[in-house]
Structure formats: C-alpha cells, structure tokens
Design a protein around this motif. Structure first.
Motif, PDB file in Angstrom:
ATOM      1  N   THR A 121      -2.231   0.191  44.319  1.00 16.34           N
ATOM      2  CA  THR A 121      -1.618  -1.095  44.024  1.00 16.34           C
ATOM      3  C   THR A 121      -1.230  -1.107  42.558  1.00 16.34           C
ATOM      4  O   THR A 121      -2.064  -0.853  41.685  1.00 16.34           O
ATOM      5  N   PHE A 161       1.057  -3.244  39.487  1.00 10.54           N
ATOM      6  CA  PHE A 161       1.533  -4.587  39.167  1.00 10.54           C
ATOM      7  C   PHE A 161       2.848  -4.524  38.398  1.00 10.54           C
ATOM      8  O   PHE A 161       3.069  -3.637  37.569  1.00 10.54           O
ATOM      9  N   ALA A 177       2.434  -7.655  43.154  1.00  5.19           N
ATOM     10  CA  ALA A 177       1.460  -6.608  43.471  1.00  5.19           C
ATOM     11  C   ALA A 177       2.137  -5.678  44.473  1.00  5.19           C
ATOM     12  O   ALA A 177       2.433  -6.088  45.606  1.00  5.19           O
ATOM     13  N   ASP A 220       1.589 -11.637  43.006  1.00  2.00           N
ATOM     14  CA  ASP A 220       0.333 -11.425  42.288  1.00  2.00           C
ATOM     15  C   ASP A 220      -0.333 -12.779  42.052  1.00  2.00           C
ATOM     16  O   ASP A 220       0.139 -13.567  41.235  1.00  2.00           O
ATOM     17  N   HIS A 273      -1.150 -13.761  38.350  1.00  2.00           N
ATOM     18  CA  HIS A 273      -0.131 -13.906  37.316  1.00  2.00           C
ATOM     19  C   HIS A 273      -0.193 -15.329  36.768  1.00  2.00           C
ATOM     20  O   HIS A 273      -0.236 -16.298  37.534  1.00  2.00           O
ATOM     21  N   ASN A 275       4.657  -4.789  31.939  1.00  2.00           N
ATOM     22  CA  ASN A 275       4.415  -3.841  33.026  1.00  2.00           C
ATOM     23  C   ASN A 275       5.134  -2.539  32.736  1.00  2.00           C
ATOM     24  O   ASN A 275       6.305  -2.538  32.336  1.00  2.00           O
ATOM     25  N   HIS A 314      -2.029  -8.317  34.777  1.00  2.00           N
ATOM     26  CA  HIS A 314      -1.547  -9.544  35.412  1.00  2.00           C
ATOM     27  C   HIS A 314      -0.840 -10.459  34.408  1.00  2.00           C
ATOM     28  O   HIS A 314      -0.146 -11.389  34.811  1.00  2.00           O
TER      29      HIS A 314
END
Length: 682
Positions: free
Chosen positions: A4, A6, A19, A33, A36, A451, A518
């Motif tokens: 998994t 993100f 996710a 997610d 978040h 990310n 997150h």
C-alpha cells in the motif's frame, strides 16, 4: 508482493489523499486515505482512473515530431536540441515577443512545472504569455490584487464553521472546490445542516449543489452583478466592516441606484427575494459568500467577484472564523509569485491590458494571425488544450496550424498539439513527486502533504522538470539568463521544496513530511488581517477606480432576450481532458444540450432531437434533452468534447471589460432543428 502506497490525486483542485494497492509494478486498487488531514478518505471517480491514464495505450513515452507521413519518434537529445534551436532562431529573427507561451491548468498541479517550468518560461522574456487563468479565474485574482495587494491573497470560505453559505455560480458538489480546495464537500455540507446552518445557491441551473441547498433561485446568466450589488446596497446602512477598511461612503454613493427593484427585471429574481437574501446573509451569526466560474466567465466577471468580496467585508465576515479567511500554507506561495500588476503593456492587435504578466487568452488567435512586428510565430504549450478550452476553438486550430514552429509538453496527442512540430511527453502523476504548492494556499484547512513516486519511471522517460531543465540549459547557450535561473534549473525540485518548507511559516522540512505520508494537519484557518495585507498602509480600499468604472456597465444592463448558453461541469470529467478515458466516459454521452421543456415547445423541438446551436462565431450539432434543471431561456452545453464543445460558440471579441477574462456564460445563441440526412432510392 502487494504493497500500500500513499499518494495525492492531482487531477483537480480537491487534492484528495489516496491509498493505492501496488502489485507486480501496477496499481491494482485505489481508495481514499482516511488519515489525510484534508480529504479524510474522500475520492471521486477521476482518482480511480489514475491507473488508466498511466497505462493508456495512446500515451506518448518518447518525443515525436510531425512529418508529412505522420508522427515519427525521436531521441530526447535530438528533440531537445531541435526545440531549443528553433525557439532561439525565431527570437533572433523576429524578437522575443515572437515566441508565445500557453499554460494549461495542469501546470499548477505539478511540482516540477512550478519549480522548473516557470524558470524556463521566464527565460523566454516574451510578453505574449497566456494561460487558462483568463478563461475561468482571472476576475478572482484581479480583485484580490486590487483589494488585498496580491493576486493570490484569496479569502477562502470557512465552510467547516460557517452558519450561512451563499454560493453564486459555483458547484462544489461536483468540483469539490475551485479556488477553494474543499474535498468531500458533500460531508461538509451535511455537517453545515447538522449544526443548523443554511446553504443558499443562485444559479441558472439546478446544479448538483443546488439540489442539496436549503434554497435555490434561478438567475439569468450574466446578470449576477446586478443582484449582488443590490444586496450590497441593502446591507450597507447596517454595515460592520473591519477597522482597516476605507471607502464606505464612496461605495454607498456608487451603489445607490442598485435597488432590488432595479435588479429584479434584469436578473429574473423577485425584488422581495433579493431583499430577504440580503437580510438573511447580514443577520446570520457567521456567513460567507462564494462565487466561481458561473460569475467569473461572464461580461461582468470582475464586478461579480468584487461584489462577492464586498458582501463578506461589509458584514464583518472577512478574516473571521466562519467567514472568509486567507490560508497560511507550509510554503508561502505569496512570496514566490508576483503580487500582480495591471496594464503594464497591452496586446498588439486589440490593445487589451495584461495582468500579472499575462495577456487575455481571447487575443491569442489574433496575435498569431495578424501580420506585423511582434506577431507570434512560435508557441510553447504546456499541459493545455486551447482548441477545446478557449473561445472559438475552430479559429484557434487554424491559427495554430499557421505557426512557424510549435512545441507541446504533454503526455499524449490532443486537438491542440496535433498542430505541434514536436511533442515532448513527461511522466504521469504516479511516477513523480507531488506537493501542492498552489492548492494548499486555497484550502479550507491548513495542511501539508508530500508523496514520492508510486511507480518507477521508465529509464528513458523524463519528468517535466527534467524537460524544462534541459530545454533551459540549451536555450541559455544562445540567450544568457541570470545566474540564479541557471542554478534553479540545475537543482532537484526536492531540494527547492525543502528550502521553501524550512523557511515557511510552519518551519517544516521535506524529511518531516516524508515521515508523515498521510500529511500533516496544521489546523483551522486563522485571522491574519491586517498584518498580512500587501496594500499601502495595510488597508483595504473598497472602491478601486477600475472596478468603480465597471459598475457603470452593470447599471446600463437591460433584461437579456433570447436563449443564453451556459456551461456544465461533470464529476467524471476534468475541463477539456479526461473525456477519452473509458472508465469515466462509458454510458450515455454527456455532451448533449439541456433545454427547458417550454423552450423546446416554443422552438418546435422534441426531447432527443438533433439540434443546431448557433452563435455569432459558429455552430454545433448536438442531441437536445428536455430538462427543468435549467431555467426557461437558458440552454446548457459542456466544453471540452470534440463532438460538440461550448467553446466553439463563444466569441473571443467579447470579454469582461474590466479584467479581459473570456466570456463563456450568457452567450446569445439560436437553437433549431438539425437538417435531416438526405437519402436516395432507386
């Protein structure tokens, strides 16, 4: 192995946390997610289609050039050398303004385009810069610069704490915010109702947002300024503006003629309703007004956005919890972007003024077509499709075909870059770093998120920042930029981002964000005026001269006659792109015309007929659908569909007189039956 990972969806302004299930080098599952800090598990169908876009068979993975026999692959070095050389040649031969730039909306969704693309475009030193800004949001930025001293100082509705939310020409239930980053609007709207708050919508269509509202009132397209100024007129006698506001008496004199009785026949909204709307807004414990594309993309867009701000200011709801507040993001984008200037130069042909270094896109085609010094002969298009998104797309296509040279930076061919000489394809969202430099500055809650790539890029692929870096360094051999520009091009976006985070108001770092995949919640929006104002003396002048002049045009309005065209946004589409992603487009076609049943009968038409919609600049043939979701006298057609796009009916000669924004709402049209196909027998 299944993992998994993100990510953040960068397809629209909502910035939903994701996710993603990754298995065997492919994304096999997409979920919201729940951790978040902004989107809280929400996602829309567009995010589910991210893997489809990554794996799209039409996606380009190497540069291509157009030849007499079709598109031909090129190596990166050859392509970059060719582009840099051709752009430099045009500049040497015809001057710097002979090179034009058009930036599509996805430019500001990309970290690399923001860190390196802006550096490269600045190196071109052209005054012929255009973007999607002057299609849908220029009035917002224009008004922010005039009132608050910076084009991106946009007070955002504090939707999570307000008691009264007035939406004019916006549809956040579908957009999840636009110049208001508000993912999961549906849940926030329910929370508003649960705490006893009200949602009131003014729109010529019963939109998805209007269907959930406590009140929805139809209003004729293009007349919103009259209603908003009438509300200002009614509220001013009991106004409670902040102490740093000037011009209250001047404003009162200016809007004195703007009574509800004057506005009613123009707008189609009863004077008693206008009076009650003003009373309800002014008497609410907290209230906030929000206007979006429906009021920006019309003849009086700047006056509309100014009036929206006036409502918030004179009721004391500016810079107040539950009202409108300016976010304080982890990267202070206001320090990175010019505050904005106006009328520093004008377009060559029509003489429209620039704003913040860009000319209105409504003049782009004529600046290519018209001979003379300063004519655009080469064009750089980044992540844009002006043939499907700007006024009179067919004329735009012809103009692009006449260029000496055109390069597009885009992931696949579209209606615009099919006219390019070279297309340079960057990686897609799943293959690159992501940080929302711009949209965190418009969010309804302060937060930060970073990310890294979800999937590795192909060894031969290039990120957009690498494309801009390599183009810029090649171009610099012919036209020497400032040393800082060259240094900026050579640095990785992560390095630049880390510096910006460490020097930002929350003193974060890239390392800290990477330890929190997150994202980090930075809290509810907080009052910050007058300290953060960028105006002289840190005061707000309610009546900037250029906007006061715009009121005269509004005062001269008459009730519109005939059919008026408005646009329409779909949850499963994104402006002029994503209309070819099968997961999102399957089912009934969405480019049909909506028309009120009474108007259908008046024109001798039936539900499902093919009709011709004609305007001053063109016509399209589409199926028509009977719908009481649009008010009588209004028809609705989305843009961005090659089969029939609303922008093919919009006239580039008609712009907002104050800001120069394109006019795509309230367009006069005629609707009639499509000619029947002729069949032969024998």
């Amino acid at each position: 192995m299944t993992e998994t990972r993100f990510a953040t969806c960068n397809l629209c302004e909502a910035c939903c946390g994701l996710a993603l299930t990754v298995e065997g080098g492919r994304v096999t599952g997409v979920q919201g997610d729940p951790d978040h800090p902004l989107s809280r598990g929400h996602l829309c169908p567009k995010a589910v289609a991210l893997p489809d876009m990554h794996e799209d068979g039409k996606r380009l993975r190497t540069p291509v050039r157009r030849t007499a026999d079709g598109w031909e692959p090129m190596g990166w070095d050859e392509a970059l050398d060719l582009v840099a050389t051709r752009l430099a040649d045009v500049r040497e031969r015809h001057g710097k303004d002979a090179v034009g730039v058009y930036l599509g909306n996805p430019t500001v969704h990309s970290l690399g385009a923001m860190t390196h693309g802006t550096a490269f475009f600045g190196m071109l030193r052209t005054r012929n810069r255009f973007s999607a800004t002057s299609v849908d949001q220029l009035p917002h930025q224009f008004v922010a610069q005039r009132l608050y001293g910076h084009q991106l100082m946009l007070p955002i509705p504090d939707i999570d704490r307000t008691d009264h939310f007035l939406v004019i020409g916006g549809n956040p239930m579908v957009s999840n915010g636009s110049l208001m980053t508000v993912p999961d609007f549906a849940r926030r709207r329910k929370a508003l109702a649960d705490r006893g708050g009200r949602l009131v919508v003014l729109d010529p269509r019963r939109t998805e947002t209007a269907k959930t509202a406590d009140e929805h009132h139809f209003i004729r397209p293009g007349t919103d300024a009259a209603l908003l100024l009438a509300m200002v007129h009614l509220i001013l006698p009991t106004a409670t503006p902040p102490p740093y506001v000037d011009g209250l008496d001047e404003l009162a004199a200016l809007v004195a003629p703007c009574t509800p009785e004057w506005a009613a026949p123009i707008t189609g909204v009863d004077a008693r309703v206008i009076t009650r709307l003003a009373e309800d807004f002014a008497s609410a414990k907290t209230a906030v007004a929000y206007g979006r594309t429906g009021v920006s993309m019309q003849r009086h867009g700047a006056v509309c956005q100014w009036a929206v701000q006036l409502l918030n200011i004179i009721t004391g709801n500016l810079d107040r919890p539950g009202g409108a507040l300016v976010p304080r993001p982890a990267v202070d984008v206001l320090k990175l972007v010019s505050p904005g200037h106006f009328d520093a130069w004008r377009s060559r042909v029509r003489g429209l003024p620039e704003f913040a270094g860009e000319l209105p896109v409504a003049v782009l085609a004529e600046e290519i077509e018209t001979p003379g010094e300063g004519r655009i002969r080469a064009l750089v298009v980044n992540a844009g499709n002006p043939v499907l998104s700007t006024p009179d797309g067919r004329r735009m296509a012809k103009a692009l075909a006449s260029l000496d040279f055109m390069v597009a930076i885009d992931v696949k061919l579209n209606e615009t870059n099919e006219h390019a000489d070279v297309v340079l394809p960057p990686t897609t969202a799943l293959e690159r770093d992501h940080y929302d430099l711009v949209f965190s500055a418009f969010a309804v809650r302060d937060a930060a998120w970073f990310n890294g790539p979800v999937l590795p890029k192909h060894p031969d692929a290039r990120h957009d920042w690498e494309i801009f870096r390599d183009l810029g360094l090649r171009y610099a051999k012919r036209f020497k930029p400032k040393p800082f520009t060259t240094l900026r091009l050579r640095l990785n976006p992560r390095t630049l981002l880390d510096v910006l985070l460490r020097t930002g108001p929350h003193r974060l770092s890239l390392r800290k964000l990477r330890r929190n995949p997150h994202g980090i919640d930075l809290g509810a929006l907080k009052p910050s005026f007058p300290g953060r104002l960028r105006t002289t003396g840190k005061r707000v002048d309610l009546v900037p001269d250029v906007l006061a002049a715009g009121v005269e045009a509004v005062a001269a309005m008459a009730p519109p006659e005939g059919l008026l065209l408005i646009g329409r946004r779909h949850l499963r589409a994104n402006n002029s792109w994503m209309n070819d992603v099968r997961r999102l487009t399957k089912g009934r076609a969405r480019h049909h015309l909506l028309m009120h049943p009474d108007d259908l009968a008046r024109h001798g038409l039936r539900d499902g007929d093919d009709v011709v919609v004609a305007s001053a600049v063109g016509e399209v043939t589409v199926p028509v659908t009977a719908s009481d979701e649009v008010m009588a006298g209004v028809v609705s057609l989305p843009h961005g569909y090659p089969a029939a796009s609303a922008n093919d009916l919009t006239d580039p000669a008609v712009v907002d007189a104050v800001s120069g924004n394109a006019v795509l709402n309230g367009v006069p049209v005629r609707v009639g039956p499509a000619p029947r196909a002729v069949t032969s027998s024998g």
